[in-house]
Design a protein around this motif. Structure first.
Motif, mmCIF file in Angstrom:
data_model
loop_
_atom_site.group_PDB
_atom_site.id
_atom_site.type_symbol
_atom_site.label_atom_id
_atom_site.label_comp_id
_atom_site.label_asym_id
_atom_site.label_seq_id
_atom_site.Cartn_x
_atom_site.Cartn_y
_atom_site.Cartn_z
ATOM 1 N N ASN A 64 0.788 -1.090 -0.296
ATOM 2 C CA ASN A 64 -0.097 -0.129 0.091
ATOM 3 C C ASN A 64 0.836 1.351 0.024
ATOM 4 O O ASN A 64 1.914 1.093 0.388
ATOM 5 C CB ASN A 64 -0.941 -0.024 1.154
ATOM 6 N N ASN A 65 0.449 2.454 -0.560
ATOM 7 C CA ASN A 65 1.199 3.529 -0.177
ATOM 8 C C ASN A 65 1.453 3.911 1.125
ATOM 9 O O ASN A 65 0.391 3.710 1.901
ATOM 10 C CB ASN A 65 0.206 4.823 -0.976
ATOM 11 N N SER A 66 2.526 4.649 1.230
ATOM 12 C CA SER A 66 2.987 4.928 2.777
ATOM 13 C C SER A 66 3.243 6.348 2.827
ATOM 14 O O SER A 66 4.343 6.723 2.126
ATOM 15 C CB SER A 66 3.907 3.758 3.352
ATOM 16 N N GLN A 67 2.733 6.948 3.714
ATOM 17 C CA GLN A 67 3.231 8.292 4.202
ATOM 18 C C GLN A 67 4.345 8.522 4.965
ATOM 19 O O GLN A 67 4.412 7.604 5.886
ATOM 20 C CB GLN A 67 2.123 9.123 4.796
ATOM 21 N N VAL A 68 5.478 9.108 4.705
ATOM 22 C CA VAL A 68 6.573 9.202 5.693
ATOM 23 C C VAL A 68 6.869 10.828 5.883
ATOM 24 O O VAL A 68 6.615 11.676 5.080
ATOM 25 C CB VAL A 68 8.017 8.817 4.870
ATOM 26 N N SER A 69 6.890 10.947 7.291
ATOM 27 C CA SER A 69 7.317 12.414 7.817
ATOM 28 C C SER A 69 8.278 11.951 8.795
ATOM 29 O O SER A 69 7.947 11.719 9.921
ATOM 30 C CB SER A 69 6.149 12.888 8.371
ATOM 31 N N ALA A 70 9.677 12.407 8.389
ATOM 32 C CA ALA A 70 10.597 11.810 9.508
ATOM 33 C C ALA A 70 11.688 12.964 9.586
ATOM 34 O O ALA A 70 12.066 13.887 8.789
ATOM 35 C CB ALA A 70 11.386 10.731 8.812
ATOM 36 N N PRO A 71 11.985 13.490 10.745
ATOM 37 C CA PRO A 71 13.233 14.391 10.999
ATOM 38 C C PRO A 71 14.558 14.102 10.455
ATOM 39 O O PRO A 71 14.732 12.704 10.647
ATOM 40 C CB PRO A 71 13.077 14.588 12.422
ATOM 41 N N LEU A 72 15.238 14.886 9.897
ATOM 42 C CA LEU A 72 16.340 14.774 9.338
ATOM 43 C C LEU A 72 17.428 15.564 10.194
ATOM 44 O O LEU A 72 17.265 16.653 10.199
ATOM 45 C CB LEU A 72 16.667 14.794 8.086
ATOM 46 N N SER A 79 15.613 19.408 9.744
ATOM 47 C CA SER A 79 14.795 19.491 8.657
ATOM 48 C C SER A 79 13.554 18.408 8.564
ATOM 49 O O SER A 79 13.973 17.394 9.548
ATOM 50 C CB SER A 79 15.384 19.978 7.325
ATOM 51 N N THR A 80 12.810 18.523 7.974
ATOM 52 C CA THR A 80 11.710 17.041 8.091
ATOM 53 C C THR A 80 11.571 16.684 6.610
ATOM 54 O O THR A 80 11.621 17.430 5.699
ATOM 55 C CB THR A 80 10.385 17.703 8.636
ATOM 56 N N ALA A 81 11.745 15.455 6.339
ATOM 57 C CA ALA A 81 11.278 14.926 4.938
ATOM 58 C C ALA A 81 9.831 14.191 5.071
ATOM 59 O O ALA A 81 9.470 13.475 5.710
ATOM 60 C CB ALA A 81 12.488 13.524 4.927
ATOM 61 N N ASN A 82 9.171 14.846 4.097
ATOM 62 C CA ASN A 82 7.775 14.453 4.000
ATOM 63 C C ASN A 82 7.671 13.844 2.623
ATOM 64 O O ASN A 82 8.356 14.292 1.533
ATOM 65 C CB ASN A 82 6.604 15.592 3.890
ATOM 66 N N GLY A 83 6.977 12.765 2.447
ATOM 67 C CA GLY A 83 6.714 12.061 1.143
ATOM 68 C C GLY A 83 5.767 10.744 1.113
ATOM 69 O O GLY A 83 5.348 10.553 2.287
ATOM 70 N N THR A 84 5.550 10.333 0.116
ATOM 71 C CA THR A 84 4.744 9.040 -0.081
ATOM 72 C C THR A 84 5.510 7.941 -0.980
ATOM 73 O O THR A 84 6.162 8.489 -1.903
ATOM 74 C CB THR A 84 3.346 9.316 -0.822
#
Length: 102
Positions: A64-72, A79-84
């Motif tokens: 399934n598609n998965s959302q990612v929001s992770a601090p870098l 900063s924060t990485a956001n994506g799918t």
């Protein structure tokens, strides 16, 4: 899944599975963008003689598609990485030789 014994030499297998991700959406990271998945598999067993047999299998997985929001963190900057992760698929092939000494 199921198995079909075609004759004493050949056994065929097939299956479908659904696996729920153990990773919560809020804990998902870029290195392991895990999600729920659906898998289809086929395989065969060939009995060459009493001591030697061969197994082979193939599995196709759809994630399934998965959302990612992770601090870098790089040096002192954060900063924060956001994506799918979209349209993720996996192909697995396995082959096994069995040799019985009994």
């Amino acid at each position: 899944g199921g198995s079909y014994q075609f004759n004493p030499t050949w056994l065929f297998r097939a299956g479908i599975s659904f696996d729920e991700s153990p990773v919560k959406s809020s804990e998902r990271i870029i290195l392991i963008p895990d999600s729920n998945r659906l898998a289809f598999s086929v395989g065969a067993h060939y009995q060459a003689n009493k001591a030697v047999s061969l197994d082979g299998g193939y599995m196709y997985m759809i994630f399934n598609n998965s959302q990612v929001s992770a601090p870098l963190m790089v040096a002192s900057q954060t900063s924060t990485a956001n994506g799918t992760f979209k349209d993720t698929h996996l192909n697995i092939v396995g082959l096994q030789l069995n040799w019985s000494f009994v």
